[in-house]
Design a protein around this motif. Structure first.
Motif, PDB file in Angstrom:
ATOM      1  N   GLU A 262      64.385 -51.998  66.855  1.00  0.00           N
ATOM      2  CA  GLU A 262      63.450 -51.294  67.726  1.00  0.00           C
ATOM      3  C   GLU A 262      62.497 -52.266  68.407  1.00  0.00           C
ATOM      4  O   GLU A 262      62.122 -52.084  69.573  1.00  0.00           O
ATOM      5  CB  GLU A 262      62.665 -50.263  66.911  1.00  0.00           C
ATOM      6  N   ALA A 263      62.111 -53.322  67.701  1.00  0.00           N
ATOM      7  CA  ALA A 263      61.163 -54.281  68.276  1.00  0.00           C
ATOM      8  C   ALA A 263      61.760 -55.007  69.469  1.00  0.00           C
ATOM      9  O   ALA A 263      61.105 -55.175  70.507  1.00  0.00           O
ATOM     10  CB  ALA A 263      60.730 -55.287  67.205  1.00  0.00           C
ATOM     11  N   VAL A 264      63.008 -55.461  69.354  1.00  0.00           N
ATOM     12  CA  VAL A 264      63.599 -56.197  70.476  1.00  0.00           C
ATOM     13  C   VAL A 264      63.905 -55.264  71.636  1.00  0.00           C
ATOM     14  O   VAL A 264      63.768 -55.647  72.809  1.00  0.00           O
ATOM     15  CB  VAL A 264      64.852 -56.986  70.023  1.00  0.00           C
ATOM     16  N   ARG A 265      64.274 -54.035  71.347  1.00  0.00           N
ATOM     17  CA  ARG A 265      64.505 -53.077  72.427  1.00  0.00           C
ATOM     18  C   ARG A 265      63.215 -52.783  73.176  1.00  0.00           C
ATOM     19  O   ARG A 265      63.187 -52.742  74.412  1.00  0.00           O
ATOM     20  CB  ARG A 265      65.101 -51.789  71.866  1.00  0.00           C
ATOM     21  N   ALA A 266      62.141 -52.571  72.434  1.00  0.00           N
ATOM     22  CA  ALA A 266      60.860 -52.265  73.070  1.00  0.00           C
ATOM     23  C   ALA A 266      60.361 -53.449  73.890  1.00  0.00           C
ATOM     24  O   ALA A 266      59.919 -53.295  75.039  1.00  0.00           O
ATOM     25  CB  ALA A 266      59.833 -51.879  72.013  1.00  0.00           C
ATOM     26  N   ALA A 267      60.442 -54.643  73.317  1.00  0.00           N
ATOM     27  CA  ALA A 267      59.920 -55.818  73.996  1.00  0.00           C
ATOM     28  C   ALA A 267      60.720 -56.165  75.248  1.00  0.00           C
ATOM     29  O   ALA A 267      60.167 -56.635  76.246  1.00  0.00           O
ATOM     30  CB  ALA A 267      59.911 -57.011  73.039  1.00  0.00           C
ATOM     31  N   SER A 268      62.015 -55.900  75.194  1.00  0.00           N
ATOM     32  CA  SER A 268      62.899 -56.269  76.314  1.00  0.00           C
ATOM     33  C   SER A 268      63.091 -55.131  77.307  1.00  0.00           C
ATOM     34  O   SER A 268      63.936 -55.238  78.211  1.00  0.00           O
ATOM     35  CB  SER A 268      64.259 -56.703  75.769  1.00  0.00           C
ATOM     36  N   GLY A 269      62.360 -54.048  77.153  1.00  0.00           N
ATOM     37  CA  GLY A 269      62.502 -52.917  78.061  1.00  0.00           C
ATOM     38  C   GLY A 269      63.840 -52.223  77.934  1.00  0.00           C
ATOM     39  O   GLY A 269      64.381 -51.709  78.919  1.00  0.00           O
TER      40      GLY A 269
END
Length: 325
Positions: free
Chosen positions: A198-205
């Motif tokens: 979830e963190a990488v998805r959120a950070a990368s849009g």
């Protein structure tokens, strides 16, 4: 003086230091007086009987050293007695002398203390070869570095950042997370309480990870695939939490993604020499201008190798432990 693995798998308390004869370099080899040796998880695995050295390699522990050239064998160019160097080894680093193929020797990088340089060869070669050669990291890529507080992870964060990538690192606890941020990670996930997917998805849009550099293994396999972007690359370099996992091929196919597994120690000498040359060309300038630096947790005397192994196994180390003869 050297520290060898016993004939049978053992715990750290049974590591023993013994006297060893002086060595002589053969053709194409460099004899190094060891200033410090890096301690790696591979050493713990070898001690436990799970990671035997390649055929013909020393049974003595240790995959990287720094020190001073004592002598060179016939045919060696570029190094002479007295040069300050560090080196990637097939084994033999827990000693006061070691013979190394010349292609695996690096000059001391500018601005780095001789002992601290022992923290660089294995981690730099592993991080560079897997991020760039396998992972094809480029400017603007999103990269997940698992084990950001480890020897390889702490250097991988810095190298990926220097290449212009956005780094999402995982670490255990807020203090270690803060130290990963200080190394350049844009986002750090506490793996104890948060989801790196979830963190990488959120950070990368919503884009996901172009590259995942994984030391964990089976326990993270499914989540690593979930975290990948379309065309993403999962590069597995360790198995700290298992060697067998279930892979959802449908998810992999849908994302047109790939999974690669690599090791460094068992590669042929020519491949190691090529990686070392690439590190000298690309990473050493990053160190010289301050974008990358060795991360050393502590230095211990060689006769306290058992304590070093127990400390590394405890999970308390940030960066590298070094042994000093």
């Amino acid at each position: 003086m050297e520290c060898s693995t016993p004939d049978e798998p053992t715990g750290p308390a049974n590591l023993a230091v013994s006297t060893a004869p002086d060595q002589t370099p053969s053709a194409g080899e460099v004899l190094v007086s060891v200033a410090a040796a890096g301690v790696n998880r591979a050493d713990l695995m070898q001690r436990a009987g799970h990671y035997p050295p390649p055929p013909g390699a020393s049974q003595v522990l240790g995959l990287e050293v720094s020190g001073t050239v004592l002598a060179t064998g016939p045919g060696v160019e570029g190094f002479v007695a007295g040069d300050a160097v560090c080196a990637l080894l097939d084994g033999g680093g827990y000693a006061d002398q070691v013979v190394v193929p010349a292609g695996q020797v690096l000059p001391l990088p500018a601005g780095v203390d001789l002992a601290a340089a022992a923290a660089l060869p294995e981690a730099a070669c592993t991080a560079w070869s897997n991020l760039v050669d396998v992972g094809r990291v480029s400017d603007g890529a999103w990269v997940v570095v698992h084990g950001g507080s480890g020897g390889v992870g702490s250097l991988a964060i810095q190298i990926a950042t220097a290449l212009g990538a956005h780094v999402v690192a995982t670490a255990g606890g807020p203090e270690r997370a803060d130290r990963c941020r200080a190394l350049g990670a844009e986002v750090v996930v506490d793996h104890r309480t948060e989801s790196f997917v979830e963190a990488v998805r959120a950070a990368s849009g919503g884009h996901g990870a172009d590259v995942v550099l994984d030391v964990v293994g089976a326990a993270y396999l499914a989540e690593n695939v979930r975290a990948l972007a379309t065309g993403g690359r999962l590069v597995v370099i360790g198995m700290q939490k298992g060697r067998r996992g279930e892979l959802d091929l449908g998810a992999l196919l849908t994302k047109r993604a790939s999974v690669a597994g690599t090791t460094l120690r068992a590669r042929p000498a020519a491949e190691k020499a090529a990686i070392v040359a690439a590190v000298r060309e690309h990473v050493w300038p990053m160190i010289a201008d301050g974008r990358v630096r060795p991360v050393v947790h502590a230095q211990l005397p060689l006769d306290r190798a058992a304590q070093a192994h127990a400390l590394l196994d405890s999970g308390e180390v940030f960066g590298k432990l070094l042994l000093v003869p």
